[in-house]
Scaffold this active site. Structure first.
Site, PDB file in Angstrom:
ATOM      1  N   CYS A   1       0.783  -1.106   0.049  1.00 34.46           N
ATOM      2  CA  CYS A   1       0.065  -0.086  -0.103  1.00 34.46           C
ATOM      3  C   CYS A   1       0.921   1.255   0.189  1.00 34.46           C
ATOM      4  O   CYS A   1       0.462   2.162  -0.800  1.00 34.46           O
ATOM      5  CB  CYS A   1      -0.912   0.111   1.433  1.00 34.46           C
ATOM      6  SG  CYS A   1      -1.395  -1.592   1.758  1.00 34.46           S
TER       7      CYS A   1
ATOM      8  N   TYR B   1      -6.640  -5.888  -8.449  1.00 36.67           N
ATOM      9  CA  TYR B   1      -6.004  -4.656  -7.770  1.00 36.67           C
ATOM     10  C   TYR B   1      -4.729  -4.408  -8.429  1.00 36.67           C
ATOM     11  O   TYR B   1      -4.245  -3.178  -9.053  1.00 36.67           O
ATOM     12  CB  TYR B   1      -6.076  -4.689  -6.551  1.00 36.67           C
ATOM     13  CG  TYR B   1      -7.291  -4.822  -5.725  1.00 36.67           C
ATOM     14  CD1 TYR B   1      -7.627  -3.589  -4.878  1.00 36.67           C
ATOM     15  CD2 TYR B   1      -8.295  -5.748  -5.517  1.00 36.67           C
ATOM     16  CE1 TYR B   1      -8.787  -3.191  -4.031  1.00 36.67           C
ATOM     17  CE2 TYR B   1      -9.458  -5.603  -4.679  1.00 36.67           C
ATOM     18  CZ  TYR B   1      -9.509  -4.289  -3.985  1.00 36.67           C
ATOM     19  OH  TYR B   1     -10.672  -4.143  -3.299  1.00 36.67           O
TER      20      TYR B   1
ATOM     21  N   GLU C   1     -20.545  16.353  -5.144  1.00 32.78           N
ATOM     22  CA  GLU C   1     -21.822  16.835  -4.810  1.00 32.78           C
ATOM     23  C   GLU C   1     -22.761  15.983  -5.845  1.00 32.78           C
ATOM     24  O   GLU C   1     -23.833  16.028  -5.415  1.00 32.78           O
ATOM     25  CB  GLU C   1     -21.916  18.279  -5.223  1.00 32.78           C
ATOM     26  CG  GLU C   1     -21.739  18.645  -6.564  1.00 32.78           C
ATOM     27  CD  GLU C   1     -21.818  20.043  -6.885  1.00 32.78           C
ATOM     28  OE1 GLU C   1     -22.889  20.936  -6.365  1.00 32.78           O
ATOM     29  OE2 GLU C   1     -21.175  20.706  -7.634  1.00 32.78           O
TER      30      GLU C   1
END
Ligand code: NDP
Length: 452
Positions: free
Chosen positions: A48, A177, A439
């Site tokens: 990571c 991934y 939004e």
């Protein structure tokens, strides 16, 4: 009671092992952690953290293009791999030191070496035997290595963090991934990438709209081939020759095999002391991380539930609560947010549309694709996807999915709302922040499809 050297021996100082060691020691337990490699495990050393640092490096390739549209005149930026690689390594070494101090501050004894479980309460490191009331296996997992002819010419993700030279061309095998992330990162850093996936559409288990959208976006900067697999690799003077199942060949400088990971249980002696493993070599545990030998526990990637650092951390906390705080704690694995740092990013939490349709009678889908405001002045041709999956009967939001810049950052916030059982009406009642991409999640009013 027998006099053990320790209350708890943890094997593996990765995310789950360090968290469990530290929290157990804080309750007053006498803890030792045994680690054969660098402290911090996969996430800190070869996963990571360094991956995200490389990802930030790759993002600059977009910044140069975007800057032009905003009036900046940036002449011919050059990338230096050795600088990025070595700066990354310095930061990782700093983190190794942080992990050491975290453990030492709570009096966890750090033992360097390869551990082998020799009985229900004993672990050997070389010639030395240590005993404990309980043993916790947190040894993680490692990349699955290929077995086709010439496989020795392929790299796995561990190798990518220390490459001597940056490849001009790379072939990446896999559609999960790691394959998608390295395809984006190495393409961003300037390599010519071909990504091969054996099936019809990569990123299995993600929402189908997300999978198609990511494929469309990735095709803008790399060569993505589905239904394609490698059957053989050959070393040639000019590079590595990749033989494909469609009788074609490719020439490249580096082959990355990113096709899943296997639990690190070989040579740990677990089966010999009666710990049951599944067919994949993962340790089988109950809801409280206890194995078939009551004094031996396991958590994190080695149990092969969710191979994610935050899950290992949560398991470590729950294990300590259960065993050392007398509060039996199970983990709810139903709503695990996740991000793939491919280009563009994926962020997701909850059910995909297909999973929701299997479970619920009436599923409403709200979605939108649009060009983000930032790109209206640039030559970058990217589209964001946002999608909400709702149970039409209860109005509960079942899943939200996003493809676009900062998708992980955005979805993390929405994951809190989903964990609290948010409804679509509550999304609608939320005031947006303008102008942002996020939004859009609170302004989607009309469902795309309503199924009764
Ligand atoms: P994944 O399970 O994500 O993907 C493996 C991929 O390899 C799949 O596309 C699979 O195809 C393919 N594959 C499997 N076997 C073969 C084979 N023999 N030949 C060709 N292709 C094959 O594994 P990764 O290795 O990418 O990552 C391991 C795990 O690590 C992830 O599942 C994730 O949990 C974690 N991770 C998380 C990250 C994050 O949080 N951002 C980043 C990196 C890793 P198919 O679908 O057909 O089976």
């Amino acid at each position: 009671m027998k006099n053990f050297d320790f209350d708890l021996i943890v094997i593996g100082a990765g995310s789950g092992g360090v968290r469990a060691s530290r929290m157990a020691a804080k309750t007053g337990a006498r803890v030792a952690v045994i680690e054969a490699n660098a402290l911090g495990g996969t996430c800190v050393n070869i996963g990571c953290v360094p991956k995200k640092l490389f990802y930030y490096g790759a993002e600059f390739s977009h910044a140069w293009v975007e800057a032009k549209g905003y009036g900046w005149d940036i002449k011919d930026p050059q990338f230096n791999w050795q600088t990025l690689r070595d700066n990354k390594t310095k930061e990782i070494e700093r983190l190794n030191g942080v992990y050491q101090r975290i453990l030492e501050n709570v009096q966890v004894k750090i033992i360097h070496g390869f551990a082998k479980v020799v009985s229900a309460h004993e672990v050997a490191v070389g010639e030395k035997i240590y005993s404990a009331e309980r043993i916790l296996i947190a040894t993680g997992n490692s990349p699955h290595r290929p077995s086709f002819p010439g496989a020795e010419h392929a790299s796995v993700s561990d190798d990518m963090f220390y490459l001597k030279e940056f490849p001009e061309r790379a072939v990446i095998i896999g559609g999960g991934y790691i394959a998608c992330e390295f395809a984006g990162i190495f393409s961003g850093l300037g390599a010519k990438i071909t990504q091969l996936y054996r099936g019809e559409l990569f990123l299995r288990n993600f929402d189908n709209d997300v999978r198609h959208h990511v494929a469309d976006q990735m095709r803008k900067h790399l060569d993505l081939q589905f239904h394609t697999d490698v059957i053989k690799l050959e070393r040639a003077k000019s590079g590595i020759i990749v033989h494909l199942n469609n009788e074609k060949t490719l020439e490249t400088d580096l082959v990355l095999f990113a096709a899943g990971r296997k639990p690190n249980t070989a040579q740990l002696g677990l089966a010999e002391v009666g710990v049951k493993l599944n067919d994949n070599g993962a340790v089988i545990v109950n809801d409280y991380w206890q194995t078939s030998v009551p004094s031996i526990y396991a958590l994190g990637d080695v149990i092969d539930r969710f191979q994610l650092t935050p899950v290992a951390l949560a398991e470590g906390m729950a294990f300590v609560k259960t065993v050392y705080e007398n509060k039996p704690t199970k983990l709810d694995y139903t709503l695990i947010p996740t991000a793939v740092f491919c280009d563009p990013n994926i962020g997701t939490v909850g059910l995909t549309e297909a999973q929701a349709r299997k479970k619920y009678q009436q599923v409403k889908i709200f979605k939108s694709k649009f060009k983000p405001l930032k790109q209206t002045l640039t030559e970058r041709n990217v589209q964001v996807l946002v999608k909400i999956v709702v149970d039409g009967e209860s109005d509960k939001v079942l899943g939200i999915h996003m493809v676009g810049d900062s998708a992980g950052e955005i979805i993390q916030g929405f994951a809190v709302a989903l964990t609290l059982g948010v409804t679509k009406a509550q999304f609608d009642a939320t005031i947006g922040i303008h102008p942002t991409t996020a939004e859009e999640f609170v302004t989607l009013r009309e469902p795309v499809t309503i199924e009764k």
